[in-house]
Design a protein around this motif. Structure first.
Motif, mmCIF file in Angstrom:
data_model
loop_
_atom_site.group_PDB
_atom_site.id
_atom_site.type_symbol
_atom_site.label_atom_id
_atom_site.label_comp_id
_atom_site.label_asym_id
_atom_site.label_seq_id
_atom_site.Cartn_x
_atom_site.Cartn_y
_atom_site.Cartn_z
ATOM 1 N N MET A 1 -43.946 62.502 62.930
ATOM 2 C CA MET A 1 -43.550 63.424 63.968
ATOM 3 C C MET A 1 -43.462 62.640 65.264
ATOM 4 S SD MET A 1 -43.143 66.794 64.438
ATOM 5 C CE MET A 1 -43.876 67.219 62.894
ATOM 6 N N PHE A 2 -42.419 62.841 65.967
ATOM 7 C CA PHE A 2 -42.168 62.105 67.187
ATOM 8 C C PHE A 2 -42.212 63.076 68.351
ATOM 9 C CE2 PHE A 2 -38.959 60.221 70.084
ATOM 10 C CZ PHE A 2 -39.605 59.025 70.318
ATOM 11 N N CYS A 3 -43.027 62.806 69.338
ATOM 12 C CA CYS A 3 -43.190 63.692 70.493
ATOM 13 C C CYS A 3 -42.745 62.937 71.736
ATOM 14 C CB CYS A 3 -44.653 64.099 70.623
ATOM 15 S SG CYS A 3 -44.996 65.294 71.905
ATOM 16 N N LEU A 4 -41.698 63.412 72.362
ATOM 17 C CA LEU A 4 -41.175 62.720 73.521
ATOM 18 C C LEU A 4 -40.982 63.700 74.657
ATOM 19 C CD1 LEU A 4 -39.643 59.940 74.371
ATOM 20 C CD2 LEU A 4 -37.734 61.527 74.361
ATOM 21 N N SER A 5 -41.217 63.235 75.843
ATOM 22 C CA SER A 5 -41.000 64.135 76.960
ATOM 23 C C SER A 5 -40.328 63.428 78.099
ATOM 24 C CB SER A 5 -42.319 64.709 77.463
ATOM 25 O OG SER A 5 -43.014 63.735 78.213
ATOM 26 N N LEU A 6 -39.769 64.238 78.944
ATOM 27 C CA LEU A 6 -39.229 63.745 80.180
ATOM 28 C C LEU A 6 -40.403 63.487 81.119
ATOM 29 C CD1 LEU A 6 -36.321 66.300 80.273
ATOM 30 C CD2 LEU A 6 -36.295 63.991 79.391
ATOM 31 N N PHE A 7 -40.182 62.716 82.130
ATOM 32 C CA PHE A 7 -41.223 62.258 83.054
ATOM 33 C C PHE A 7 -42.063 63.415 83.597
ATOM 34 C CE2 PHE A 7 -42.414 60.639 87.338
ATOM 35 C CZ PHE A 7 -43.232 59.611 86.893
ATOM 36 N N GLN A 8 -43.365 63.303 83.495
ATOM 37 C CA GLN A 8 -44.359 64.241 84.016
ATOM 38 C C GLN A 8 -44.144 65.684 83.554
ATOM 39 O OE1 GLN A 8 -44.648 63.836 88.273
ATOM 40 N NE2 GLN A 8 -45.981 62.068 88.091
ATOM 41 N N SER A 9 -43.995 65.866 82.249
ATOM 42 C CA SER A 9 -43.782 67.225 81.740
ATOM 43 C C SER A 9 -45.016 67.809 81.062
ATOM 44 C CB SER A 9 -42.609 67.239 80.760
ATOM 45 O OG SER A 9 -42.929 66.444 79.650
ATOM 46 N N GLY A 10 -46.044 67.032 80.813
ATOM 47 C CA GLY A 10 -47.259 67.539 80.194
ATOM 48 C C GLY A 10 -47.359 67.301 78.702
ATOM 49 N N LYS A 11 -46.593 66.373 78.173
ATOM 50 C CA LYS A 11 -46.569 66.095 76.743
ATOM 51 C C LYS A 11 -47.915 65.629 76.215
ATOM 52 C CE LYS A 11 -44.922 62.133 76.375
ATOM 53 N NZ LYS A 11 -46.235 61.553 76.626
ATOM 54 N N THR A 12 -48.600 64.762 76.943
ATOM 55 C CA THR A 12 -49.885 64.246 76.486
ATOM 56 C C THR A 12 -50.936 65.347 76.453
ATOM 57 O OG1 THR A 12 -49.374 62.014 77.239
ATOM 58 C CG2 THR A 12 -51.706 62.553 76.967
ATOM 59 N N PRO B 1 -49.546 58.626 83.371
ATOM 60 C CA PRO B 1 -48.383 58.487 82.491
ATOM 61 C C PRO B 1 -48.705 57.674 81.240
ATOM 62 C CG PRO B 1 -48.087 57.179 84.482
ATOM 63 C CD PRO B 1 -49.356 57.952 84.650
ATOM 64 N N THR B 2 -48.107 58.080 80.128
ATOM 65 C CA THR B 2 -48.258 57.345 78.876
ATOM 66 C C THR B 2 -47.569 56.001 79.015
ATOM 67 O OG1 THR B 2 -48.236 59.418 77.641
ATOM 68 C CG2 THR B 2 -47.789 57.409 76.387
ATOM 69 N N GLN B 3 -48.258 54.953 78.606
ATOM 70 C CA GLN B 3 -47.691 53.610 78.649
ATOM 71 C C GLN B 3 -47.187 53.262 77.254
ATOM 72 O OE1 GLN B 3 -47.400 51.780 81.596
ATOM 73 N NE2 GLN B 3 -48.047 53.793 82.347
ATOM 74 N N GLY B 4 -45.899 53.354 77.064
ATOM 75 C CA GLY B 4 -45.304 53.052 75.762
ATOM 76 C C GLY B 4 -45.454 54.212 74.802
ATOM 77 N N VAL B 5 -46.424 54.093 73.897
ATOM 78 C CA VAL B 5 -46.636 55.132 72.895
ATOM 79 C C VAL B 5 -48.124 55.221 72.552
ATOM 80 C CG1 VAL B 5 -46.294 53.636 70.880
ATOM 81 C CG2 VAL B 5 -45.750 56.065 70.704
ATOM 82 N N ARG B 6 -48.535 56.408 72.170
ATOM 83 C CA ARG B 6 -49.912 56.664 71.747
ATOM 84 C C ARG B 6 -49.817 57.529 70.501
ATOM 85 N NH1 ARG B 6 -54.020 60.854 73.154
ATOM 86 N NH2 ARG B 6 -52.217 62.101 73.651
ATOM 87 N N CYS C 1 -44.893 59.574 72.985
ATOM 88 C CA CYS C 1 -44.041 58.509 73.503
ATOM 89 C C CYS C 1 -43.678 58.756 74.964
ATOM 90 C CB CYS C 1 -42.779 58.460 72.655
ATOM 91 S SG CYS C 1 -41.570 57.268 73.219
ATOM 92 N N SER C 2 -43.795 57.727 75.753
ATOM 93 C CA SER C 2 -43.434 57.824 77.165
ATOM 94 C C SER C 2 -41.941 58.079 77.305
ATOM 95 C CB SER C 2 -43.783 56.519 77.884
ATOM 96 O OG SER C 2 -43.282 56.540 79.200
#
Length: 171
Positions: free
Chosen positions: A1-12, A31-36, A60-61
């Motif tokens: 599963m891939f989780c991606l967001s636009l800048f500062q959207s609250g994905k993490t 901000p996420t650095q790269g991927v977690r 993913c950042s």
């Protein structure tokens, strides 16, 4: 599963909540650095064999300085979670290109993608995507239930694909 967001959207924050990684919501933005990677199990009640569903979210950042890594992260993904902040008009305009880059180019079906409008209510029906209105402060369990509904659809598509592959080998 891939989780991606636009800048500062609250994905993490959303990934942490869905995986029960944290007991506290919110906090200072980092901000996420790269991927977690966040792995967890959840019980999908409608699963035919009632086995727990093993999920790995690739948090993913959305920062374009990590763009060169994105193709490797999307390889063999069985679902995509796009997270955006609907109060930022530019993010709504960017969703189409993100969908093309991370869903269409991977050959995923619309049912394998979910668009999460995090924090602010807003209804966008780009394609036939499921839209989750996310407000973890007001109704966190509804967000989790919507996410599980989405996971059930992804599991169904993956299971059907495997069954077709197995049948094509047999015949």
């Amino acid at each position: 599963m891939f989780c991606l967001s636009l800048f500062q959207s609250g994905k993490t924050v959303l990934a942490n909540f869905l995986s029960d990684t944290t007991e506290r919501l919110g906090g200072e933005y980092r901000p996420t650095q790269g991927v977690r990677m966040v792995s967890f199990e959840c019980d999908l009640e409608s699963s035919s064999d009632h086995q727990p569903c093993e999920v790995t979210l690739w948090d993913c950042s959305g920062n374009f300085k990590f763009e060169s890594c994105w193709p490797a992260l999307t390889t063999d993904s069985c679902g995509v979670v796009l997270v955006y902040n609907p109060t930022v008009p530019s993010q709504l305009r960017e969703i189409e290109s993100w969908f093309s880059m991370f869903v269409s180019s991977q050959g995923l079906q619309d049912t394998q993608c979910v668009l999460v409008a995090h924090r602010q209510p807003g209804d966008t029906h780009t394609h036939t995507l499921m839209v989750i209105q996310s407000n973890l402060e007001e109704n966190p369990e509804a967000v989790r239930q919507h996410f599980y509904t989405y996971l059930q659809k992804v599991v169904k598509v993956v299971t059907e694909s495997r069954e077709r592959d197995e049948m094509s080998i047999i015949t």
